[in-house]
Structures are given as C-alpha cells and as structure tokens.
Motif scaffolding. Structure first.
Motif, PDB file in Angstrom:
ATOM      1  N   PHE A 145      -6.219   5.870   1.414  1.00 22.12           N
ATOM      2  CA  PHE A 145      -7.110   5.632   1.850  1.00 22.12           C
ATOM      3  C   PHE A 145      -7.392   4.809  -0.235  1.00 22.12           C
ATOM      4  CE2 PHE A 145     -11.501   5.540  -0.854  1.00 22.12           C
ATOM      5  CZ  PHE A 145     -12.348   4.349   0.111  1.00 22.12           C
ATOM      6  N   ARG A 146      -7.166   5.857  -1.229  1.00 22.63           N
ATOM      7  CA  ARG A 146      -7.430   4.779  -2.712  1.00 22.63           C
ATOM      8  C   ARG A 146      -6.102   3.708  -2.359  1.00 22.63           C
ATOM      9  NH1 ARG A 146      -9.539   8.893  -6.540  1.00 22.63           N
ATOM     10  NH2 ARG A 146     -11.582  10.308  -5.441  1.00 22.63           N
ATOM     11  N   ALA A 147      -4.794   3.817  -1.903  1.00 17.72           N
ATOM     12  CA  ALA A 147      -3.974   3.180  -2.446  1.00 17.72           C
ATOM     13  C   ALA A 147      -4.490   1.448  -1.601  1.00 17.72           C
ATOM     14  CB  ALA A 147      -2.232   3.618  -1.556  1.00 17.72           C
ATOM     15  N   THR A 148      -4.952   2.344  -0.008  1.00 13.22           N
ATOM     16  CA  THR A 148      -5.347   0.730   0.651  1.00 13.22           C
ATOM     17  C   THR A 148      -6.547   0.014   0.154  1.00 13.22           C
ATOM     18  OG1 THR A 148      -5.275   1.663   2.622  1.00 13.22           O
ATOM     19  CG2 THR A 148      -6.781   0.448   2.842  1.00 13.22           C
ATOM     20  N   TYR A 149      -7.455   0.089  -0.603  1.00 11.96           N
ATOM     21  CA  TYR A 149      -8.892   0.567  -1.596  1.00 11.96           C
ATOM     22  C   TYR A 149      -8.469  -0.566  -2.963  1.00 11.96           C
ATOM     23  CZ  TYR A 149     -13.687   0.431  -4.102  1.00 11.96           C
ATOM     24  OH  TYR A 149     -14.637   0.141  -4.922  1.00 11.96           O
ATOM     25  N   LEU A 150      -7.443   0.060  -3.768  1.00 15.74           N
ATOM     26  CA  LEU A 150      -6.999  -0.492  -5.088  1.00 15.74           C
ATOM     27  C   LEU A 150      -5.635  -1.912  -4.255  1.00 15.74           C
ATOM     28  CD1 LEU A 150      -5.061   2.298  -6.458  1.00 15.74           C
ATOM     29  CD2 LEU A 150      -6.906   1.014  -7.232  1.00 15.74           C
ATOM     30  N   VAL A 151      -5.330  -1.600  -3.461  1.00 12.81           N
ATOM     31  CA  VAL A 151      -4.133  -3.316  -3.054  1.00 12.81           C
ATOM     32  C   VAL A 151      -4.970  -4.395  -2.726  1.00 12.81           C
ATOM     33  CG1 VAL A 151      -2.479  -4.114  -2.119  1.00 12.81           C
ATOM     34  CG2 VAL A 151      -2.173  -2.022  -3.021  1.00 12.81           C
ATOM     35  N   GLY A 152      -6.150  -3.530  -1.433  1.00 11.23           N
ATOM     36  CA  GLY A 152      -6.978  -4.487  -0.957  1.00 11.23           C
ATOM     37  C   GLY A 152      -7.667  -5.336  -1.870  1.00 11.23           C
ATOM     38  N   GLY A 153      -8.025  -4.019  -2.296  1.00  7.95           N
ATOM     39  CA  GLY A 153      -9.037  -4.785  -3.581  1.00  7.95           C
ATOM     40  C   GLY A 153      -8.848  -5.968  -4.927  1.00  7.95           C
ATOM     41  N   LEU A 154      -7.435  -5.409  -4.703  1.00  5.28           N
ATOM     42  CA  LEU A 154      -6.466  -6.304  -6.126  1.00  5.28           C
ATOM     43  C   LEU A 154      -6.643  -7.767  -5.293  1.00  5.28           C
ATOM     44  CD1 LEU A 154      -5.294  -7.599  -8.646  1.00  5.28           C
ATOM     45  CD2 LEU A 154      -3.378  -5.903  -7.869  1.00  5.28           C
ATOM     46  N   VAL A 155      -6.217  -7.441  -4.285  1.00  7.79           N
ATOM     47  CA  VAL A 155      -5.692  -8.876  -3.180  1.00  7.79           C
ATOM     48  C   VAL A 155      -6.877 -10.212  -3.274  1.00  7.79           C
ATOM     49  CG1 VAL A 155      -5.470 -10.541  -0.768  1.00  7.79           C
ATOM     50  CG2 VAL A 155      -3.913  -8.037  -1.644  1.00  7.79           C
ATOM     51  N   GLN A 156      -8.490  -9.583  -3.216  1.00  4.72           N
ATOM     52  CA  GLN A 156      -9.251 -10.183  -3.574  1.00  4.72           C
ATOM     53  C   GLN A 156      -9.454 -10.396  -4.618  1.00  4.72           C
ATOM     54  OE1 GLN A 156     -11.569 -10.701   0.198  1.00  4.72           O
ATOM     55  NE2 GLN A 156     -12.221 -11.812  -1.544  1.00  4.72           N
ATOM     56  N   THR A 157      -9.644  -9.514  -4.839  1.00  4.02           N
ATOM     57  CA  THR A 157     -10.141 -10.145  -6.763  1.00  4.02           C
ATOM     58  C   THR A 157      -9.303 -11.071  -7.458  1.00  4.02           C
ATOM     59  OG1 THR A 157     -10.511  -8.058  -7.715  1.00  4.02           O
ATOM     60  CG2 THR A 157     -10.273  -8.908  -9.327  1.00  4.02           C
ATOM     61  N   LEU A 158      -7.920 -11.054  -6.771  1.00  8.37           N
ATOM     62  CA  LEU A 158      -7.166 -11.979  -7.621  1.00  8.37           C
ATOM     63  C   LEU A 158      -7.212 -13.710  -6.746  1.00  8.37           C
ATOM     64  CD1 LEU A 158      -4.495 -12.821  -9.134  1.00  8.37           C
ATOM     65  CD2 LEU A 158      -2.556 -12.592  -7.333  1.00  8.37           C
ATOM     66  N   THR A 159      -7.340 -13.398  -5.256  1.00 10.62           N
ATOM     67  CA  THR A 159      -7.659 -14.502  -4.680  1.00 10.62           C
ATOM     68  C   THR A 159      -9.256 -15.012  -5.625  1.00 10.62           C
ATOM     69  OG1 THR A 159      -7.163 -13.822  -2.515  1.00 10.62           O
ATOM     70  CG2 THR A 159      -9.557 -16.051  -2.143  1.00 10.62           C
ATOM     71  N   ILE A 200       0.529  -1.633   0.393  1.00 10.20           N
ATOM     72  CA  ILE A 200       0.204  -0.392  -0.029  1.00 10.20           C
ATOM     73  C   ILE A 200       0.808   1.221   0.341  1.00 10.20           C
ATOM     74  CG2 ILE A 200      -1.481   1.184   1.392  1.00 10.20           C
ATOM     75  CD1 ILE A 200      -2.885  -0.717   1.949  1.00 10.20           C
ATOM     76  N   ARG A 201       1.942   1.397   0.969  1.00  8.12           N
ATOM     77  CA  ARG A 201       2.742   2.767   0.765  1.00  8.12           C
ATOM     78  C   ARG A 201       3.622   2.546  -0.398  1.00  8.12           C
ATOM     79  NH1 ARG A 201       3.187   1.145   6.350  1.00  8.12           N
ATOM     80  NH2 ARG A 201       5.639  -0.083   5.800  1.00  8.12           N
ATOM     81  N   LEU A 202       3.727   1.218  -1.408  1.00  6.80           N
ATOM     82  CA  LEU A 202       4.655   1.319  -2.438  1.00  6.80           C
ATOM     83  C   LEU A 202       3.515   2.127  -3.303  1.00  6.80           C
ATOM     84  CD1 LEU A 202       6.631   0.489  -4.714  1.00  6.80           C
ATOM     85  CD2 LEU A 202       5.865  -1.724  -4.592  1.00  6.80           C
ATOM     86  N   VAL A 203       2.015   2.040  -3.241  1.00 11.72           N
ATOM     87  CA  VAL A 203       1.733   2.344  -3.903  1.00 11.72           C
ATOM     88  C   VAL A 203       1.310   3.593  -4.532  1.00 11.72           C
ATOM     89  CG1 VAL A 203      -1.439   2.375  -5.181  1.00 11.72           C
ATOM     90  CG2 VAL A 203       0.039   0.341  -4.631  1.00 11.72           C
TER      91      VAL A 203
END
Length: 211
Positions: free
Chosen positions: A163-177, A139-142
């Motif tokens: 907020f957006r970085a967290t949303y993007l990374v968290g969403g990607l983890v869930q989507t990839l799963t 998230i910090r990297l993004v």
C-alpha cells in the motif's frame, strides 16, 4: 562468410541495433518537440536519416514504436535508480534522496522524456496497460528496497508495504506531472527534497510499526 556478416567491423546485428536506436531517438524528438500526431513512418525515418524499409525491420506499427520508447525510458530510469541506491551511504535519507534525485534527473534533464512517457503511455488502451505494469515494476522496486533496508524480511508479506509503495510511487508520478505542467512552484531541488521527506517518513513509520 565473415565478410557477409560484418561491414566496417560492425556486424549485421549491431547495425540493426544502431538503426533501431536511431529510430527511437527520432521518435523521442518528434513527440517531445512536435507532438504525437507527427509520429509517422515518413517523418520518423526522415528525422532518423534512414530509408523507410528500415522502419519495418524493427517495428510493426506506431504502437510498437511508442511501446519501445516508453520501455527504453523506463529501463534508463530503473538503471539510474538502482545504481544510485548502490552508491549511496547506508542511511535511509541518503538512499531515498539518491534514488529520487537520479530518477527525477533522468526525466527532467531532457524534459522530452517525461513528456513522451506521459503522452505515449496514454495513447492507446494497450499502452495504458503497459504503463500501469511499468508503474507496478517501480512499486515492487520501492517495496523490495524498503524491506531489504529496514530488515523486515523473513515474515509474511504485510499488505501495508505494498500500500505504501503504491501510494509513494503513484503520488510521485502525479506530483511530477503537476510540477512539469507548472502547477507546483518548486525548484527541482525542492521537489527532490520534499519527495525524499515523504519517502523517509512513510518508510520509517512503517518499519517501526512492523518492527
């Protein structure tokens, strides 16, 4: 003294690192192919072709092995993403696509890596905490890459960036799963393209708001 420290031109530290790497490779294979229950000292050493005493040379227990496996996957992922960002053209979509493609390829070229990261990362409360911190690193990297690319430095940090970085990374983890489990009928290329669309959309929108 040199003869005691080296064997066949390889130092004791190098041999120790090779044995540790072999054990981690074996752990990836065991968990990825047979599940977490098969990760035992005897099974791991047999798969690695090493005497059991070498297990305790590197690890204090199963959690230490799992942590090391997850950390190694995360390191490989971070290196691939950073190298892709450096090599990509100076264009928001090109950089986002390159980084996302590199990351997804690391986790799906060998599907066991994503499987192991998901299984091992949730095995114990300590590993769940470690996984949470690893996600925060990405998230910090993004956030940092977005700040640098869109030139929003030199001002007080805006909570919307995190907020957006967290949303993007968290969403990607869930989507990839979900994709790995077969819940999303997309090709890998389509997954990368759709993810890129979202990253660029939210990044450029925020840059316009903060500009």
């Amino acid at each position: 003294m040199t003869a005691q420290r080296t064997y066949g031109g390889i130092s004791a530290d190098e041999r120790r690192a090779q044995r540790r790497a072999a054990l981690l490779d074996a752990a990836l294979e065991l968990i990825g192919d047979q599940g977490l229950s098969k990760l035992t000292v005897s099974g791991l050493c047999a798969r690695a072709g090493l005497n059991e005493r070498y297990y305790y040379e590197s690890f204090t227990g199963r959690d230490a092995v799992l942590t090391a496996v997850v950390d190694r996957i995360a390191e490989e992922l971070a290196i691939a993403i950073i190298e892709a960002l450096r090599a990509a053209p100076d264009d928001s979509r090109a950089k986002a696509h390159a980084a996302i493609e590199a990351g997804i390829h690391v986790l799906t070229d060998d599907p066991r890596k994503a499987k192991v990261a998901l299984i091992a990362g949730q095995a114990t409360p300590e590993l769940r905490a470690r996984t949470t911190e690893t996600v925060r690193v990405f998230i910090r990297l993004v956030a940092a890459e977005g700040i640098g690319f869109y030139g929003v430095t030199g001002r007080a940090p805006d909570p919307a960036i995190d907020f957006r970085a967290t949303y993007l990374v968290g969403g990607l983890v869930q989507t990839l799963t979900g994709w790995l489990q077969g819940d999303l009928p997309l090709s890998r290329e389509e997954l990368i393209d759709h993810t890129t669309d979202i990253f660029v959309l939210l990044g450029e929108d925020l840059a316009a708001r903060l500009g």
